[in-house]
Design a protein around this motif. Structure first.
Motif, PDB file in Angstrom:
ATOM      1  N   SER A 217       0.824  -1.202   0.000  1.00  0.00           N
ATOM      2  CA  SER A 217       0.000   0.000   0.000  1.00  0.00           C
ATOM      3  C   SER A 217       0.858   1.251   0.000  1.00  0.00           C
ATOM      4  CB  SER A 217      -0.926  -0.016   1.221  1.00  0.00           C
ATOM      5  OG  SER A 217      -1.672   1.173   1.296  1.00  0.00           O
ATOM      6  N   ALA A 218       1.968   1.200   0.791  1.00  0.00           N
ATOM      7  CA  ALA A 218       2.842   2.371   0.883  1.00  0.00           C
ATOM      8  C   ALA A 218       3.529   2.658  -0.444  1.00  0.00           C
ATOM      9  CB  ALA A 218       3.895   2.140   1.973  1.00  0.00           C
ATOM     10  N   GLN A 219       3.735   1.604  -1.260  1.00  0.00           N
ATOM     11  CA  GLN A 219       4.439   1.766  -2.514  1.00  0.00           C
ATOM     12  C   GLN A 219       3.534   2.191  -3.662  1.00  0.00           C
ATOM     13  OE1 GLN A 219       7.874   1.344  -3.019  1.00  0.00           O
ATOM     14  NE2 GLN A 219       7.843   1.412  -0.807  1.00  0.00           N
ATOM     15  N   GLN A 220       2.236   2.078  -3.489  1.00  0.00           N
ATOM     16  CA  GLN A 220       1.325   2.353  -4.584  1.00  0.00           C
ATOM     17  C   GLN A 220       1.351   3.833  -4.960  1.00  0.00           C
ATOM     18  OE1 GLN A 220      -2.615   0.987  -3.855  1.00  0.00           O
ATOM     19  NE2 GLN A 220      -3.374   1.533  -5.892  1.00  0.00           N
ATOM     20  N   LEU A 221       1.413   4.080  -6.272  1.00  0.00           N
ATOM     21  CA  LEU A 221       1.460   5.455  -6.749  1.00  0.00           C
ATOM     22  C   LEU A 221       0.086   6.112  -6.640  1.00  0.00           C
ATOM     23  CD1 LEU A 221       3.606   4.905  -9.961  1.00  0.00           C
ATOM     24  CD2 LEU A 221       4.359   6.007  -7.856  1.00  0.00           C
ATOM     25  N   THR A 222       0.078   7.348  -6.189  1.00  0.00           N
ATOM     26  CA  THR A 222      -1.165   8.108  -6.150  1.00  0.00           C
ATOM     27  C   THR A 222      -1.478   8.608  -7.559  1.00  0.00           C
ATOM     28  OG1 THR A 222      -0.077  10.225  -5.760  1.00  0.00           O
ATOM     29  CG2 THR A 222      -0.590   8.865  -3.814  1.00  0.00           C
ATOM     30  N   PRO A 223      -2.715   9.006  -7.837  1.00  0.00           N
ATOM     31  CA  PRO A 223      -3.040   9.549  -9.163  1.00  0.00           C
ATOM     32  C   PRO A 223      -2.163  10.732  -9.550  1.00  0.00           C
ATOM     33  CG  PRO A 223      -5.049   9.031  -7.986  1.00  0.00           C
ATOM     34  CD  PRO A 223      -3.932   8.830  -7.003  1.00  0.00           C
ATOM     35  N   ALA A 224      -1.839  11.608  -8.589  1.00  0.00           N
ATOM     36  CA  ALA A 224      -0.987  12.765  -8.891  1.00  0.00           C
ATOM     37  C   ALA A 224       0.424  12.323  -9.257  1.00  0.00           C
ATOM     38  CB  ALA A 224      -0.959  13.715  -7.689  1.00  0.00           C
ATOM     39  N   GLU A 225       0.962  11.347  -8.510  1.00  0.00           N
ATOM     40  CA  GLU A 225       2.308  10.835  -8.810  1.00  0.00           C
ATOM     41  C   GLU A 225       2.315  10.145 -10.166  1.00  0.00           C
ATOM     42  OE1 GLU A 225       3.881   9.845  -4.282  1.00  0.00           O
ATOM     43  OE2 GLU A 225       2.629   8.396  -5.366  1.00  0.00           O
ATOM     44  N   LEU A 226       1.295   9.368 -10.437  1.00  0.00           N
ATOM     45  CA  LEU A 226       1.206   8.674 -11.717  1.00  0.00           C
ATOM     46  C   LEU A 226       1.161   9.657 -12.879  1.00  0.00           C
ATOM     47  CD1 LEU A 226       0.975   5.826 -12.922  1.00  0.00           C
ATOM     48  CD2 LEU A 226      -1.515   6.055 -12.783  1.00  0.00           C
ATOM     49  N   LYS A 227       0.444  10.726 -12.706  1.00  0.00           N
ATOM     50  CA  LYS A 227       0.354  11.743 -13.756  1.00  0.00           C
ATOM     51  C   LYS A 227       1.711  12.373 -14.026  1.00  0.00           C
ATOM     52  CE  LYS A 227      -2.009  16.075 -14.941  1.00  0.00           C
ATOM     53  NZ  LYS A 227      -3.003  17.088 -14.487  1.00  0.00           N
ATOM     54  N   GLN A 228       2.469  12.678 -12.964  1.00  0.00           N
ATOM     55  CA  GLN A 228       3.788  13.281 -13.139  1.00  0.00           C
ATOM     56  C   GLN A 228       4.750  12.335 -13.850  1.00  0.00           C
ATOM     57  OE1 GLN A 228       4.916  16.422 -12.551  1.00  0.00           O
ATOM     58  NE2 GLN A 228       2.736  16.850 -12.194  1.00  0.00           N
ATOM     59  N   PHE A 229       4.710  11.063 -13.484  1.00  0.00           N
ATOM     60  CA  PHE A 229       5.587  10.098 -14.147  1.00  0.00           C
ATOM     61  C   PHE A 229       5.213   9.933 -15.623  1.00  0.00           C
ATOM     62  CE2 PHE A 229       6.520   8.326  -9.805  1.00  0.00           C
ATOM     63  CZ  PHE A 229       7.883   8.550  -9.851  1.00  0.00           C
ATOM     64  N   LYS A 230       3.937   9.948 -15.931  1.00  0.00           N
ATOM     65  CA  LYS A 230       3.512   9.805 -17.319  1.00  0.00           C
ATOM     66  C   LYS A 230       3.931  11.005 -18.155  1.00  0.00           C
ATOM     67  CE  LYS A 230      -0.370   6.606 -16.786  1.00  0.00           C
ATOM     68  NZ  LYS A 230      -1.843   6.407 -16.938  1.00  0.00           N
ATOM     69  N   LEU A 231       3.880  12.201 -17.564  1.00  0.00           N
ATOM     70  CA  LEU A 231       4.338  13.391 -18.283  1.00  0.00           C
ATOM     71  C   LEU A 231       5.821  13.283 -18.614  1.00  0.00           C
ATOM     72  CD1 LEU A 231       2.463  16.235 -16.337  1.00  0.00           C
ATOM     73  CD2 LEU A 231       2.049  15.492 -18.697  1.00  0.00           C
ATOM     74  N   ARG A 232       6.603  12.814 -17.646  1.00  0.00           N
ATOM     75  CA  ARG A 232       8.033  12.651 -17.891  1.00  0.00           C
ATOM     76  C   ARG A 232       8.274  11.542 -18.913  1.00  0.00           C
ATOM     77  NH1 ARG A 232       9.064  14.107 -12.092  1.00  0.00           N
ATOM     78  NH2 ARG A 232      10.162  16.104 -12.203  1.00  0.00           N
ATOM     79  N   GLU A 233       7.485  10.496 -18.850  1.00  0.00           N
ATOM     80  CA  GLU A 233       7.639   9.415 -19.807  1.00  0.00           C
ATOM     81  C   GLU A 233       7.359   9.899 -21.227  1.00  0.00           C
ATOM     82  OE1 GLU A 233       6.381   4.737 -20.028  1.00  0.00           O
ATOM     83  OE2 GLU A 233       4.800   6.193 -19.587  1.00  0.00           O
ATOM     84  N   ASP A 234       6.371  10.757 -21.409  1.00  0.00           N
ATOM     85  CA  ASP A 234       6.080  11.299 -22.732  1.00  0.00           C
ATOM     86  C   ASP A 234       7.279  12.071 -23.286  1.00  0.00           C
ATOM     87  OD1 ASP A 234       3.552  10.238 -22.755  1.00  0.00           O
ATOM     88  OD2 ASP A 234       2.558  12.065 -22.054  1.00  0.00           O
ATOM     89  N   SER A 235       7.924  12.862 -22.435  1.00  0.00           N
ATOM     90  CA  SER A 235       9.118  13.592 -22.870  1.00  0.00           C
ATOM     91  C   SER A 235      10.257  12.631 -23.183  1.00  0.00           C
ATOM     92  CB  SER A 235       9.549  14.579 -21.784  1.00  0.00           C
ATOM     93  OG  SER A 235       8.555  15.561 -21.562  1.00  0.00           O
ATOM     94  N   LEU A 236      10.416  11.602 -22.359  1.00  0.00           N
ATOM     95  CA  LEU A 236      11.465  10.613 -22.596  1.00  0.00           C
ATOM     96  C   LEU A 236      11.257   9.886 -23.918  1.00  0.00           C
ATOM     97  CD1 LEU A 236      11.786   9.112 -19.001  1.00  0.00           C
ATOM     98  CD2 LEU A 236      13.524  10.439 -20.204  1.00  0.00           C
ATOM     99  N   LYS A 237      10.017   9.587 -24.256  1.00  0.00           N
ATOM    100  CA  LYS A 237       9.729   8.924 -25.533  1.00  0.00           C
ATOM    101  C   LYS A 237      10.200   9.774 -26.703  1.00  0.00           C
ATOM    102  CE  LYS A 237       5.570   7.377 -26.094  1.00  0.00           C
ATOM    103  NZ  LYS A 237       4.091   7.305 -26.023  1.00  0.00           N
ATOM    104  N   ARG A 238       9.898  11.066 -26.647  1.00  0.00           N
ATOM    105  CA  ARG A 238      10.265  11.964 -27.752  1.00  0.00           C
ATOM    106  C   ARG A 238      11.777  12.064 -27.903  1.00  0.00           C
ATOM    107  NH1 ARG A 238      10.793  17.597 -27.567  1.00  0.00           N
ATOM    108  NH2 ARG A 238       9.798  17.627 -25.505  1.00  0.00           N
ATOM    109  N   PHE A 239      12.482  12.285 -26.789  1.00  0.00           N
ATOM    110  CA  PHE A 239      13.935  12.420 -26.885  1.00  0.00           C
ATOM    111  C   PHE A 239      14.605  11.077 -27.159  1.00  0.00           C
ATOM    112  CE2 PHE A 239      13.085  16.289 -24.211  1.00  0.00           C
ATOM    113  CZ  PHE A 239      13.483  17.196 -25.179  1.00  0.00           C
ATOM    114  N   GLY A 240      14.027   9.988 -26.650  1.00  0.00           N
ATOM    115  CA  GLY A 240      14.585   8.673 -26.934  1.00  0.00           C
ATOM    116  C   GLY A 240      14.519   8.344 -28.413  1.00  0.00           C
ATOM    117  N   TYR A 241      13.436   8.740 -29.051  1.00  0.00           N
ATOM    118  CA  TYR A 241      13.311   8.521 -30.490  1.00  0.00           C
ATOM    119  C   TYR A 241      14.377   9.314 -31.247  1.00  0.00           C
ATOM    120  CZ  TYR A 241      11.288   8.376 -35.170  1.00  0.00           C
ATOM    121  OH  TYR A 241      11.103   8.194 -36.514  1.00  0.00           O
TER     122      TYR A 241
END
Length: 336
Positions: A17-41
């Motif tokens: 339970s302590a490790q589970q990502l909150t909706p706000a944390e999940l949103k922040q990670f997804k935003l960073r992942e979107d940027s990583l996808k673009r630069f990784g390409y």
């Protein structure tokens, strides 16, 4: 025993339970992942070195910002398809690796090890590709700052005398003439520093003509030779293609190609012991008993479902005439 079992179950539920990502944390990670996808390409497909290196710099900076966040280990980064992400079998760490090329003379691997923490405050360790400065890379033992660079596609876990050893399967495009596959044994010293290579990790003591043992194993072969280095779970053995020279010049690695035979390594008393001939028969093309390892030029999968582009070479500019576009040059790594 019943009380102990109940306590363990409650503790597990609490940690999960302590490790589970909150909706706000999940949103922040997804935003960073979107940027990583673009630069990784762009690292892979950028049309010139300036774009590729600038994208690599941006990618690295964003990845670091993501990994320093609490509970970042819980975010899978599954949509990153141009880099490798592999987990240790015991889930104690994962490794991100990728490569960036400048021109025919320069190709370098980059990476991070991320350690898992039960409190969600994960630690990450950078990997510095120093292969060009290592005189004999099959006989070294070094830490993460003197890393023999590779893009990893599998991790095996073994244990000896109470210490865990992780065998890393790696790929290196190397240069215009050869490709490399690496087997490197990683372990953590008493300070928690990752170390690469162990003395005599790969032994040839049982061969009919014994050879000196190596700290890490290298299979280098003709470009696009499609040699394989993989692990067979049924045999509990690493299996790789036996190579021969197509011009009868075995000293020239750019002439080496698979001949249908297979060699192997079996974990024995803290070493990978060489098996000279795994099978007593030769196989025809397409009959390999083991899966293909990563091949950047053939859209094969790597690690945790990663799909690499059809080529890691920069994408050519669109032709201005109806003539077919020339293939971009193969990138090269010096010092390997």
């Amino acid at each position: 025993m019943q009380k102990l079992f109940t306590l363990l179950c409650v503790s597990f539920v609490f940690v999960a339970s302590a490790q589970q990502l909150t909706p706000a944390e999940l949103k922040q990670f997804k935003l960073r992942e979107d940027s990583l996808k673009r630069f990784g390409y762009e690292i892979v497909r950028g049309t010139d070195a300036a774009v590729r290196f600038r994208s690599d710099s941006n990618f690295t900076r964003i990845l670091v910002r993501a990994l320093i966040q609490d509970k970042s280990y819980q975010f899978p980064f599954d949509s990153l398809k141009t880099i490798s992400k592999v987990y240790s079998p015991d889930s104690s760490f994962r490794i991100f690796t990728w490569q960036v090329v400048r021109d025919d003379d320069y190709c370098r691997q980059k990476g991070f090890i991320q350690l898992r923490s039960p409190k969600g405050k994960e630690k990450f360790i950078p990997l510095r590709d120093a292969d060009q400065f290592i005189a004999n890379d099959v006989d070294t033992v070094a830490n993460n700052m003197w890393w023999v660079g590779a893009v990893y596609y599998r991790i095996l876990e073994k244990e000896h005398n109470g210490r865990k050893y992780y065998t890393l399967f790696g790929y290196d495009e190397n240069d215009a003439r050869t490709t490399k596959k690496w087997l490197d044994v990683m372990w953590f010293d008493d300070n928690g520093t990752p170390m690469f290579g162990i003395p005599s990790a790969f032994s040839y003591a049982k061969d009919s003509v014994p050879k000196p043992a190596l700290n890490r194993f290298l299979l280098e072969y003709k470009k696009d030779g499609r040699a394989r280095v993989q692990y067979d779970e049924e045999l509990d053995m690493i299996i790789f293609d036996h190579l021969i020279s197509e011009t009868n010049e075995p000293g020239k690695r750019y002439t080496l190609i698979p001949d249908g035979d297979y060699e192997g390594f079996k974990w024995t008393n803290g070493q990978w012991l060489h098996i000279d001939k795994v099978f007593d028969f030769k196989l025809k093309d397409g009959e390999a008993p083991i899966p293909e390892a990563i091949d950047f030029n053939n859209r094969l999968k790597m690690g945790e479902g990663m799909e690499v582009p059809a080529t890691t070479k920069p994408a050519p500019k669109k032709p201005t005439t109806t003539k077919p576009a020339a293939k971009p040059p193969v990138k090269k790594k010096t010092g390997g």
